[in-house]
Design a protein around this motif. Structure first.
Motif, PDB file in Angstrom:
ATOM      1  N   VAL A   1      95.941  80.009  -4.451  1.00  0.00           N
ATOM      2  CA  VAL A   1      95.406  81.220  -3.835  1.00  0.00           C
ATOM      3  C   VAL A   1      94.090  80.833  -3.161  1.00  0.00           C
ATOM      4  O   VAL A   1      93.146  80.429  -3.847  1.00  0.00           O
ATOM      5  N   PRO A   2      94.035  80.897  -1.822  1.00  0.00           N
ATOM      6  CA  PRO A   2      92.809  80.513  -1.122  1.00  0.00           C
ATOM      7  C   PRO A   2      91.617  81.352  -1.574  1.00  0.00           C
ATOM      8  O   PRO A   2      91.744  82.535  -1.877  1.00  0.00           O
TER       9      PRO A   2
ATOM     10  N   THR B   1      94.658  87.007   4.152  1.00  0.00           N
ATOM     11  CA  THR B   1      94.380  86.965   2.715  1.00  0.00           C
ATOM     12  C   THR B   1      94.245  88.387   2.188  1.00  0.00           C
ATOM     13  O   THR B   1      93.910  89.298   2.953  1.00  0.00           O
ATOM     14  N   PRO B   2      94.529  88.595   0.906  1.00  0.00           N
ATOM     15  CA  PRO B   2      94.943  87.607  -0.096  1.00  0.00           C
ATOM     16  C   PRO B   2      96.374  87.129   0.159  1.00  0.00           C
ATOM     17  O   PRO B   2      97.190  87.852   0.722  1.00  0.00           O
ATOM     18  N   CYS B   3      96.635  85.902  -0.272  1.00  0.00           N
ATOM     19  CA  CYS B   3      97.938  85.297  -0.050  1.00  0.00           C
ATOM     20  C   CYS B   3      98.134  84.163  -1.039  1.00  0.00           C
ATOM     21  O   CYS B   3      97.236  83.832  -1.805  1.00  0.00           O
ATOM     22  N   VAL B   4      99.322  83.576  -0.998  1.00  0.00           N
ATOM     23  CA  VAL B   4      99.599  82.353  -1.746  1.00  0.00           C
ATOM     24  C   VAL B   4      99.943  81.289  -0.710  1.00  0.00           C
ATOM     25  O   VAL B   4     100.746  81.516   0.198  1.00  0.00           O
ATOM     26  N   GLU B   5      99.317  80.120  -0.869  1.00  0.00           N
ATOM     27  CA  GLU B   5      99.486  79.014   0.071  1.00  0.00           C
ATOM     28  C   GLU B   5     100.285  77.887  -0.579  1.00  0.00           C
ATOM     29  O   GLU B   5     100.081  77.568  -1.742  1.00  0.00           O
ATOM     30  N   ILE B   6     101.172  77.273   0.187  1.00  0.00           N
ATOM     31  CA  ILE B   6     101.813  76.021  -0.221  1.00  0.00           C
ATOM     32  C   ILE B   6     101.024  74.888   0.434  1.00  0.00           C
ATOM     33  O   ILE B   6     100.668  74.973   1.613  1.00  0.00           O
ATOM     34  N   GLY B   7     100.711  73.869  -0.362  1.00  0.00           N
ATOM     35  CA  GLY B   7      99.953  72.750   0.169  1.00  0.00           C
ATOM     36  C   GLY B   7     100.351  71.446  -0.495  1.00  0.00           C
ATOM     37  O   GLY B   7     101.066  71.442  -1.502  1.00  0.00           O
ATOM     38  N   TRP B   8      99.886  70.349   0.067  1.00  0.00           N
ATOM     39  CA  TRP B   8     100.211  69.014  -0.441  1.00  0.00           C
ATOM     40  C   TRP B   8      99.115  68.063  -0.019  1.00  0.00           C
ATOM     41  O   TRP B   8      98.437  68.266   0.980  1.00  0.00           O
TER      42      TRP B   8
END
Length: 179
Positions: A81-82, A89-96
């Protein structure tokens, strides 16, 4: 708390271990890995990030998984969550973030697909976003391989970066849960 590991054909996504901190610090100190971030991280900054990752699992029930290939820690992939405010936002992020030695093998896409399946399934998410600097073409390619869509009207200036930073302009991709 839910699942503690996710296995794919080649990878293991798992909660973090103390032994992950040294190789994590090494990849965070690599200028090539950190090319699309403001600067490489010191060991202390890297350890603080690992601490925040664990806090994310505790707070949200999902997080950035430590990723292993062949029994070796290669980086992370997962959901977060950034901690900044933007139009999405608010949001959920996918990252790597993977060690350079793990690039070019499809690991980011494979691990992200597994993390997304967990997020949409077990965690019950309905949408996930991903964003990166305009110049980060490799990550944008992963986003497209994941089936994420990009609307240029949603691109934004990252509020945590200075106005004159060449990394400030970011692209935003979205993915909705399968129906």
């Amino acid at each position: 708390m839910g699942t503690t590991t996710i296995a794919t054909g080649r990878l293991l996504l798992r909660r973090w271990r103390a032994a992950d901190r040294k190789p994590f610090a090494a990849l965070n100190a690599d200028p090539a890995v950190m090319e699309h971030f403001p600067a490489p991280l010191s060991r202390e900054q890297s350890d603080a990030l690992a601490d925040r990752v664990e806090e994310g699992f505790e707070e949200h029930g999902f997080g950035l998984w430590a990723v292993e290939a062949g029994g070796e820690f290669i980086g992370f992939t997962g959901l977060s969550v950034p901690r900044f405010t933007a139009h999405f936002t608010p949001c959920v992020e996918i990252g790597w973030r993977l060690a350079r030695s793990a690039w070019g093998h499809g690991y980011a896409t494979e691990a992200a697909r597994a993390a997304l399946a967990d997020g949409f399934g077990r965690a019950g998410l309905t949408e996930v976003v991903s964003f990166t600097a305009v110049s980060n073409l490799r990550s944008q390619a992963v986003m497209r391989r994941l089936g994420m869509t990009h609307d240029p009207a949603e691109d934004f200036d990252h509020p945590a970066l200075f106005d004159d930073s060449p990394l400030r302009r970011h692209v935003l991709y979205r993915l909705h849960a399968p129906r």
